[in-house]
Motif scaffolding. Structure first.
Motif, PDB file in Angstrom:
ATOM      1  N   SER A  83      21.103 -21.833   6.062  1.00  0.00           N
ATOM      2  CA  SER A  83      21.187 -22.134   7.485  1.00  0.00           C
ATOM      3  C   SER A  83      20.992 -23.623   7.762  1.00  0.00           C
ATOM      4  CB  SER A  83      20.142 -21.327   8.245  1.00  0.00           C
ATOM      5  OG  SER A  83      20.126 -21.677   9.599  1.00  0.00           O
ATOM      6  N   LEU A  84      19.980 -24.212   7.152  1.00  0.00           N
ATOM      7  CA  LEU A  84      19.730 -25.638   7.367  1.00  0.00           C
ATOM      8  C   LEU A  84      20.876 -26.491   6.834  1.00  0.00           C
ATOM      9  CD1 LEU A  84      15.939 -25.650   6.515  1.00  0.00           C
ATOM     10  CD2 LEU A  84      16.958 -26.031   8.765  1.00  0.00           C
ATOM     11  N   THR A  85      21.448 -26.088   5.711  1.00  0.00           N
ATOM     12  CA  THR A  85      22.593 -26.816   5.164  1.00  0.00           C
ATOM     13  C   THR A  85      23.792 -26.710   6.096  1.00  0.00           C
ATOM     14  OG1 THR A  85      21.812 -26.372   2.931  1.00  0.00           O
ATOM     15  CG2 THR A  85      24.113 -27.030   3.165  1.00  0.00           C
ATOM     16  N   LEU A  86      24.070 -25.517   6.585  1.00  0.00           N
ATOM     17  CA  LEU A  86      25.195 -25.339   7.508  1.00  0.00           C
ATOM     18  C   LEU A  86      24.987 -26.109   8.806  1.00  0.00           C
ATOM     19  CD1 LEU A  86      25.951 -21.540   7.042  1.00  0.00           C
ATOM     20  CD2 LEU A  86      27.436 -23.453   6.419  1.00  0.00           C
ATOM     21  N   MET A  87      23.744 -26.164   9.278  1.00  0.00           N
ATOM     22  CA  MET A  87      23.463 -26.929  10.496  1.00  0.00           C
ATOM     23  C   MET A  87      23.765 -28.411  10.287  1.00  0.00           C
ATOM     24  SD  MET A  87      19.911 -25.048  11.573  1.00  0.00           S
ATOM     25  CE  MET A  87      19.321 -26.358  12.618  1.00  0.00           C
TER      26      MET A  87
END
Length: 167
Positions: A83-87
């Motif tokens: 999730s943090l990478t996609l954000m």
């Protein structure tokens, strides 16, 4: 967990804000969430390495490591990192799908909420209830797997027209 939820809820809005302070706050919350998630990942890796040293085969490690709470930890960390990478990628390119990001964030949030149940086991007023819920879920595992397959198939059939039409 709370900082992760806040950063996922507010990141897009604050990132696109006109004020520099909100953009800096959004990235600060993202960085704090990333550091915390990496520390959790390090803890999980150390736990797996310890299990590998205790057991002779990988099957024994998998059997002893992946109980309910360790599985929640492991997959929660993976989903938090995804999730943090996609954000971060979504702020630089339009190639990421907003629905995919929200789906990964929702699953990570769900596992984070389940992880809170682990800590509630230590309190006198909720220990029995959490232990009881854990036993019920473990007894229903086979049923839940079949139910998940049936529901996934139904959702795929229902939304297949929308997915094939691109909208």
């Amino acid at each position: 967990f709370g900082m992760f939820v806040l950063s996922t809820l507010l990141f897009d809005t604050w990132q696109q804000s006109d004020t520099q302070a909100l953009r800096v706050t959004a990235w600060s919350m993202w960085a704090f969430s990333l550091i915390y998630t990496l520390l959790l990942a390090k803890r999980e890796v150390h736990q797996i390495i310890g299990e590998l040293q205790e057991h002779s085969s990988v099957a024994d490690v998998m059997g002893s490591y992946f109980d309910l709470w360790n599985a929640v930890d492991f997959f929660g960390v993976l989903l938090f990192l995804a999730s943090l990478t996609l954000m971060a990628v979504a702020t630089r390119t339009d190639a990421t799908d907003a629905n995919l990001i929200r789906c990964v964030q929702a699953m990570a949030g769900l596992l984070g909420g389940v992880k809170l149940l682990y800590f509630l086991r230590g309190l006198d007023f909720s220990a029995f209830l959490i232990s009881m819920l854990e036993e019920i879920v473990s007894d229903m595992t086979s049923f839940l797997v079949v139910l998940f397959v049936i529901m996934s198939t139904c959702v795929a059939v229902i939304f297949s027209d929308a997915l094939c039409a691109g909208g």
